[in-house]
Design a protein around this motif. Structure first.
Motif, short mmCIF file in Angstrom:
data_model
loop_
_atom_site.label_atom_id
_atom_site.label_comp_id
_atom_site.label_asym_id
_atom_site.label_seq_id
_atom_site.Cartn_x
_atom_site.Cartn_y
_atom_site.Cartn_z
N SER A 61 4.30 46.63 -32.27
CA SER A 61 5.43 47.05 -33.08
C SER A 61 5.05 48.20 -33.99
N THR A 99 5.83 49.09 -40.66
CA THR A 99 7.11 49.10 -41.35
C THR A 99 7.03 49.61 -42.78
N ARG A 110 8.06 46.23 -27.92
CA ARG A 110 7.27 45.01 -28.08
C ARG A 110 6.32 44.77 -26.92
N THR A 117 11.90 40.64 -41.48
CA THR A 117 10.51 40.74 -41.03
C THR A 117 10.26 39.75 -39.88
N ALA A 161 11.02 41.05 -36.55
CA ALA A 161 10.09 42.09 -36.09
C ALA A 161 10.81 43.30 -35.50
#
Length: 236
Positions: A2, A5, A19, A213, A216
């Motif tokens: 991923s 962030t 992913r 979160t 994801a």
């Protein structure tokens, strides 16, 4: 793996991966959600929830419950409130009418206008997919901001964003891996994944950072400037 962030990661030029580790294509189109993403409508919806609960016979919530529900998925919130799926279209239609009458009470989040201007000026194509009605959206955006958006796909059902995404992509002639969907709820991430787009989540809307979160998404944004930086780093 991923995408990181954080703001630094959003600003760092790098090829985003899904992913499964496959590289996304450069971004040609960004598809925004509206309520909770561009429009700061959370307090307004809370102000009418008692009216909606009485009219459509579902449970009301206390202030403490509101905060608790921010940590739940969209489906979990609907189940908690005791709203059967068959009622959702009727509630959505009624809310659209209320918004139309009271659109002057809505405001955009800080920085939204500048963000749309920067993206459009840079040649990034912009679309909008929302369950809200197009006249409401245009009124709240204002003429100048609305002019930055190439495609409006409005009036989607609560769980009907994936088909809308597909139609927007087809209309734009853009492949899913060339698009970024930006929203504030778990259902936005689900819909983007279903279509094969990369999913971006803003942290100033309805759902909490914790629940987002857990979904994801490929990237999360704390400020509108981060959206511009991320797209500029991942486009042609």
């Amino acid at each position: 793996m991923s995408e990181a962030t954080t703001l630094d990661a959003a600003r760092a030029p790098q090829a985003a991966e899904d992913r499964d580790g496959a590289k996304f294509d450069p971004i040609k189109l960004v598809i925004f959600d509206f309520d909770g993403t561009l429009s700061d409508s959370g307090e307004w919806f809370l102000s009418v929830v008692d009216e909606l609960a009485k009219r459509f016979k579902f449970r009301t919530v206390t202030d403490d419950e509101v905060e608790m529900l921010r940590h739940r998925s969209t489906r979990e919130v609907i189940q908690y409130l005791g709203i059967p799926n068959w009622k959702l279209p009727f509630i959505a239609r009624y809310v659209r009418k209320l918004v139309y009458k009271r659109h002057y009470e809505f405001h955009l989040f800080p920085g939204v206008g500048d963000m749309l201007n920067q993206l459009a000026t840079s040649g990034v194509r912009i679309a909008l997919v929302t369950s809200n009605a197009e006249p409401n959206v245009r009124a709240i955006l204002g003429e100048e901001n609305a002019s930055r958006i190439e495609i409006f796909s409005c009036g989607s059902s609560l769980y009907g964003k994936a088909p809308k995404f597909r139609r927007v992509l087809k209309r734009a002639g853009v492949a899913p891996r060339q698009a970024l969907a930006v929203g504030d709820e778990t259902r936005d991430v689900d819909a983007a994944r279903e279509v094969g787009m990369r999913a971006g989540s803003v942290l100033w809307g309805y759902a909490s950072e914790t629940v987002l979160t857990g979904m994801a998404p490929d990237v999360m944004f704390r400020e509108t400037e981060e959206i511009v930086a991320y797209i500029m780093a991942n486009r042609d």
